[in-house]
Design a protein around this motif. Sequence first.
Motif, PDB file in Angstrom:
ATOM      1  N   TRP A  85       9.946 175.016 -17.946  1.00 16.02           N
ATOM      2  CA  TRP A  85       9.892 176.350 -18.564  1.00 16.02           C
ATOM      3  C   TRP A  85      10.975 176.551 -19.612  1.00 16.02           C
ATOM      4  O   TRP A  85      11.240 177.655 -20.066  1.00 16.02           O
ATOM      5  N   GLY A  86      11.603 175.430 -19.982  1.00 16.88           N
ATOM      6  CA  GLY A  86      12.567 175.501 -21.078  1.00 16.88           C
ATOM      7  C   GLY A  86      13.961 175.904 -20.651  1.00 16.88           C
ATOM      8  O   GLY A  86      14.838 176.095 -21.492  1.00 16.88           O
ATOM      9  N   CYS A  87      14.171 176.064 -19.351  1.00 13.08           N
ATOM     10  CA  CYS A  87      15.522 176.427 -18.895  1.00 13.08           C
ATOM     11  C   CYS A  87      16.406 175.192 -18.878  1.00 13.08           C
ATOM     12  O   CYS A  87      15.951 174.113 -18.463  1.00 13.08           O
ATOM     13  N   ARG A  88      17.639 175.351 -19.291  1.00 13.24           N
ATOM     14  CA  ARG A  88      18.607 174.252 -19.275  1.00 13.24           C
ATOM     15  C   ARG A  88      18.978 173.954 -17.826  1.00 13.24           C
ATOM     16  O   ARG A  88      19.426 174.859 -17.097  1.00 13.24           O
ATOM     17  N   VAL A  89      18.753 172.739 -17.375  1.00 12.13           N
ATOM     18  CA  VAL A  89      19.060 172.408 -15.975  1.00 12.13           C
ATOM     19  C   VAL A  89      20.094 171.286 -15.833  1.00 12.13           C
ATOM     20  O   VAL A  89      20.817 171.219 -14.854  1.00 12.13           O
ATOM     21  N   ASP A  90      20.146 170.391 -16.833  1.00 17.28           N
ATOM     22  CA  ASP A  90      21.102 169.273 -16.823  1.00 17.28           C
ATOM     23  C   ASP A  90      21.152 168.554 -15.472  1.00 17.28           C
ATOM     24  O   ASP A  90      22.191 168.467 -14.818  1.00 17.28           O
ATOM     25  N   ARG A  91      20.013 168.041 -15.093  1.00 15.74           N
ATOM     26  CA  ARG A  91      19.931 167.336 -13.808  1.00 15.74           C
ATOM     27  C   ARG A  91      20.066 165.828 -14.059  1.00 15.74           C
ATOM     28  O   ARG A  91      19.333 165.265 -14.884  1.00 15.74           O
ATOM     29  N   ILE A  92      20.996 165.220 -13.360  1.00 20.57           N
ATOM     30  CA  ILE A  92      21.127 163.760 -13.470  1.00 20.57           C
ATOM     31  C   ILE A  92      20.279 163.153 -12.358  1.00 20.57           C
ATOM     32  O   ILE A  92      20.554 163.357 -11.178  1.00 20.57           O
ATOM     33  N   VAL A  93      19.232 162.469 -12.780  1.00 20.32           N
ATOM     34  CA  VAL A  93      18.278 161.949 -11.802  1.00 20.32           C
ATOM     35  C   VAL A  93      18.586 160.476 -11.546  1.00 20.32           C
ATOM     36  O   VAL A  93      18.571 159.663 -12.479  1.00 20.32           O
ATOM     37  N   THR A  94      18.898 160.161 -10.309  1.00 21.95           N
ATOM     38  CA  THR A  94      19.173 158.761  -9.955  1.00 21.95           C
ATOM     39  C   THR A  94      18.058 158.259  -9.048  1.00 21.95           C
ATOM     40  O   THR A  94      17.302 159.053  -8.470  1.00 21.95           O
ATOM     41  N   CYS A  95      17.957 156.943  -8.910  1.00 24.76           N
ATOM     42  CA  CYS A  95      16.843 156.366  -8.153  1.00 24.76           C
ATOM     43  C   CYS A  95      17.128 156.435  -6.647  1.00 24.76           C
ATOM     44  O   CYS A  95      18.281 156.606  -6.236  1.00 24.76           O
ATOM     45  N   PRO A  96      16.091 156.315  -5.816  1.00 27.78           N
ATOM     46  CA  PRO A  96      16.300 156.375  -4.360  1.00 27.78           C
ATOM     47  C   PRO A  96      17.287 155.312  -3.870  1.00 27.78           C
ATOM     48  O   PRO A  96      18.049 155.561  -2.937  1.00 27.78           O
ATOM     49  N   ALA A  97      17.294 154.151  -4.515  1.00 34.11           N
ATOM     50  CA  ALA A  97      18.193 153.078  -4.062  1.00 34.11           C
ATOM     51  C   ALA A  97      19.652 153.500  -4.226  1.00 34.11           C
ATOM     52  O   ALA A  97      20.516 153.116  -3.433  1.00 34.11           O
ATOM     53  N   GLN A 177      25.786 162.220   5.870  1.00 37.46           N
ATOM     54  CA  GLN A 177      25.476 163.625   5.522  1.00 37.46           C
ATOM     55  C   GLN A 177      26.695 164.344   4.961  1.00 37.46           C
ATOM     56  O   GLN A 177      26.559 165.325   4.223  1.00 37.46           O
ATOM     57  N   ARG A 178      27.869 163.897   5.351  1.00 38.76           N
ATOM     58  CA  ARG A 178      29.087 164.600   4.939  1.00 38.76           C
ATOM     59  C   ARG A 178      29.838 163.898   3.795  1.00 38.76           C
ATOM     60  O   ARG A 178      30.650 164.514   3.120  1.00 38.76           O
ATOM     61  N   PHE A 179      29.535 162.626   3.629  1.00 44.65           N
ATOM     62  CA  PHE A 179      30.310 161.805   2.682  1.00 44.65           C
ATOM     63  C   PHE A 179      30.186 162.331   1.244  1.00 44.65           C
ATOM     64  O   PHE A 179      29.099 162.630   0.780  1.00 44.65           O
ATOM     65  N   TRP A 180      31.331 162.439   0.584  1.00 47.85           N
ATOM     66  CA  TRP A 180      31.380 162.862  -0.822  1.00 47.85           C
ATOM     67  C   TRP A 180      31.901 161.721  -1.677  1.00 47.85           C
ATOM     68  O   TRP A 180      32.738 160.933  -1.227  1.00 47.85           O
ATOM     69  N   THR A 181      31.442 161.723  -2.940  1.00 45.53           N
ATOM     70  CA  THR A 181      32.079 160.843  -3.923  1.00 45.53           C
ATOM     71  C   THR A 181      32.798 161.713  -4.963  1.00 45.53           C
ATOM     72  O   THR A 181      32.483 162.887  -5.129  1.00 45.53           O
ATOM     73  N   SER A 182      33.752 161.082  -5.630  1.00 40.88           N
ATOM     74  CA  SER A 182      34.546 161.811  -6.624  1.00 40.88           C
ATOM     75  C   SER A 182      34.458 161.145  -7.989  1.00 40.88           C
ATOM     76  O   SER A 182      34.298 159.926  -8.088  1.00 40.88           O
ATOM     77  N   GLY A 183      34.605 161.958  -9.027  1.00 42.78           N
ATOM     78  CA  GLY A 183      34.779 161.451 -10.390  1.00 42.78           C
ATOM     79  C   GLY A 183      36.265 161.363 -10.715  1.00 42.78           C
ATOM     80  O   GLY A 183      37.123 161.817  -9.942  1.00 42.78           O
ATOM     81  N   GLN A 184      36.547 160.796 -11.882  1.00 45.85           N
ATOM     82  CA  GLN A 184      37.921 160.648 -12.380  1.00 45.85           C
ATOM     83  C   GLN A 184      37.807 160.894 -13.882  1.00 45.85           C
ATOM     84  O   GLN A 184      37.434 160.010 -14.629  1.00 45.85           O
ATOM     85  N   TRP A 185      38.085 162.135 -14.289  1.00 41.54           N
ATOM     86  CA  TRP A 185      37.839 162.482 -15.695  1.00 41.54           C
ATOM     87  C   TRP A 185      39.157 162.525 -16.440  1.00 41.54           C
ATOM     88  O   TRP A 185      39.870 163.531 -16.403  1.00 41.54           O
ATOM     89  N   SER A 221      32.118 158.807 -15.383  1.00 40.87           N
ATOM     90  CA  SER A 221      31.185 157.904 -14.700  1.00 40.87           C
ATOM     91  C   SER A 221      30.781 158.449 -13.346  1.00 40.87           C
ATOM     92  O   SER A 221      31.512 159.230 -12.739  1.00 40.87           O
ATOM     93  N   ALA A 222      29.604 157.994 -12.907  1.00 42.54           N
ATOM     94  CA  ALA A 222      29.036 158.438 -11.621  1.00 42.54           C
ATOM     95  C   ALA A 222      29.081 159.964 -11.546  1.00 42.54           C
ATOM     96  O   ALA A 222      29.601 160.544 -10.600  1.00 42.54           O
ATOM     97  N   THR A 223      28.508 160.577 -12.570  1.00 45.02           N
ATOM     98  CA  THR A 223      28.574 162.035 -12.719  1.00 45.02           C
ATOM     99  C   THR A 223      27.699 162.759 -11.694  1.00 45.02           C
ATOM    100  O   THR A 223      27.651 163.988 -11.678  1.00 45.02           O
ATOM    101  N   ASP A 224      27.016 162.005 -10.855  1.00 40.80           N
ATOM    102  CA  ASP A 224      26.304 162.635  -9.734  1.00 40.80           C
ATOM    103  C   ASP A 224      27.276 162.954  -8.594  1.00 40.80           C
ATOM    104  O   ASP A 224      26.857 163.395  -7.523  1.00 40.80           O
ATOM    105  N   ALA A 225      28.578 162.792  -8.855  1.00 41.98           N
ATOM    106  CA  ALA A 225      29.596 162.997  -7.803  1.00 41.98           C
ATOM    107  C   ALA A 225      29.590 164.433  -7.282  1.00 41.98           C
ATOM    108  O   ALA A 225      29.053 165.346  -7.913  1.00 41.98           O
TER     109      ALA A 225
END
Length: 584
Positions: A85-97, A177-185, A221-225
């Motif tokens: 619908w034209g809304c800005r979503v900026d979704r980073i889509v990664t594969c199931p693997a 379920q709880r594990f987080w990853t971090s970026g380094q900008w 990098s790894a901006t899905d963090a």
Amino acid sequence: EELAERPLFSRSAVGTFFQERPVLKNPFLEDALLHKYLRRTVPAQVREPVAADLARFGERLVSEVHRLGRQCEEDPPRLQQYDAWGCRVDRIVTCPAWANMKEISAQEGLVAAGYERTYGEWSRVYQMSKLYLYSPSAGLYTCPLAMTDGAAKVIESLGVTETVEEAFRRLTSRDPQRFWTSGQWMTERKGGSDVASGTETVAQLQPDASYRLYGFKWFTSATDADMTLTLARVVDTHGRTLQGSRGLSLFFATLRDQHGNLKDIEVQRLKDKLGTRQVPTAELLLDGLPAQRISGEGRGVASIASMLTITRIHNTVSAVAAMRRIIQLGREYATKRFVFGKFLKDHALHVQTMARMEVETRGAFLLLMEVCWLLGREEVGSASALQLHLLRLLTPVAKLYTGKQAIAVVSEGLECFGGQGYMEDTGLPAMLRDAQVLSIWEGTTNVLSLDVLRGVAKSRGQVLEAFFTDTKAKLKAATGNPALAPALTAVDSALHALGGFVQRSGQKPSAYAELAARDLAYTLARIYMGALLVEHAAWEGATHTDVYAARRWCEQDLCPVVTKAETGSYDPEDAAEDTALLYE
Ligand code: UCC
Ligand code: FAD
């Protein structure tokens, strides 16, 4: 006549020969040096559970993980910038693997093991050995893990305050379920090396003592963090910021709201990269990202330095692992490829080529493990002052040297498969692409060479003293074995020559040291690797191949900084000649 007999459209039209492919076997069981290293150094009560876990994990890599890693390469991330619908979503889509890799990383404790410290001073050796097996099959999931480990280290070093307590628990969790990853900008358009002048991002204080960040991060990098650590300049009450390193503070931010949407961040685009294509690396506009300051004001670079130490060690893990993997595959292939009347493994020249790769890899592996052990000791509080100095010195040395080795060894490794090494669907070219980044990110070769000088200057030379003391001790422990004498003498003479150089260069202007920095770092790496190979070969459980590896390593120029200094390469006139030559 034969042609007439051949049925039309039969399979024989494409020939009947198909080359047997190289098979990936359990990388732990295939790794003689890792086994010997564990036997030589790690106490039995630690070694047994560690070896059992590595053997089990090695099987899992072959049966499950490796395939997922390939999927990450074949199905790279993409950016969905707008919805239907034209809304800005900026979704980073990664594969199931890629999602599977996150789960596996948590389950296997690939970050957690470094913080649980179940094996005391050997905990980092254990964790990094596991990552070393994982890395070439991980589809570059080791990139987010490196930054996650680095973020946990920063939080732990600064103190686990209420603001970051939950984050710390998640970064070091084994629960998928709880594990987080971090970026380094850290990198902005003006500078990735020169962070102090390059950082334009500003932090505006909010009434509740939190901040909002405004700026543009050029490589993330790894901006899905789930979270990030980043640098910015606090704006004072007059709207001013302090330039340079002293104006930078360190911030913690979570990236997404409860619906999984990015908070006040616009993804300008995903980077189109030579390698590391499995990893989403983005350019981000921070448009008021809510954040918490976690360092003192102006202590940003000093505070993120512990993250740099960790990620640089991870980089070394990846470099050594890439070399080890290409050799494992290459030597397996050499038992199957039959040319000029015999298998490749029976062509002495081919075997010599691969043996040279093996020597490079052995030196690099021992350096990596030494650094991991030093880190482990630091973290359980048992490191001596000398060991802390060594950790400071060897971290950039290992990163910069193995990054370059990996590119060379993997490139040679591709050639070991002939034309097949160049074929995308063998998975081999990706290894070279991914190796090429190891000398660039987390500090380029020159920038890390200068970091070696920084470490030396800050400690007023004590890190170099530690280097000399420790190297001599390693050599002393190895005396008395005649087969090792040539190697030992070579390292000893190189160390002596280096000592003379250090003394002489103390009287020279700083421009001299700067021009010598890269050769000095290479010298430190080669001498120390030589000493480690000698030390390993002197162990009672060593084999003649360990002695041979030490000898071969020590046949090269172990002291390039002195060789070059003798021809005057670091004098101001030479710098001028370099400029004239380059820009003619
Ligand atoms: O590339 C990135 C992520 C890639 C993806 C993840 C890969 C994971 C690994 C692979 C696995 C597959 S992130 C971006 C990485 N960026 C860099 O590495 C930056 C490179 N540039 C430098 O390293 C520079 O040398 C800077 C930025 C550190 C220089 O900054 P300054 O501010 O000009 O340096 P100063 O003024 O010399 O140092 C400021 C303070 C000092 O402490 P104090 O103030 O207490 O005297 C230094 O001693 O920071 C301290 N410091 C360090 N401390 C600086 N460097 C270090 C260090 N290495 N160790 C300890
Ligand atoms: P420059 O600093 O412009 O370097 C250019 C050349 O100049 C290099 O050869 C360098 O060695 C040399 N040079 C620079 N300074 C000196 C000096 N003083 N003396 C001698 N030579 C010098 N950054 C992040 O912060 N987060 C990320 O997640 C991230 N991910 C990345 C992912 C990829 C795939 C890549 C390629 C980069 C990523 N980076 C990231 C950025 C990376 O850390 C920087 O690109 C790197 O540190 C180099 O900085 P630069 O690009 O500004 O190069």
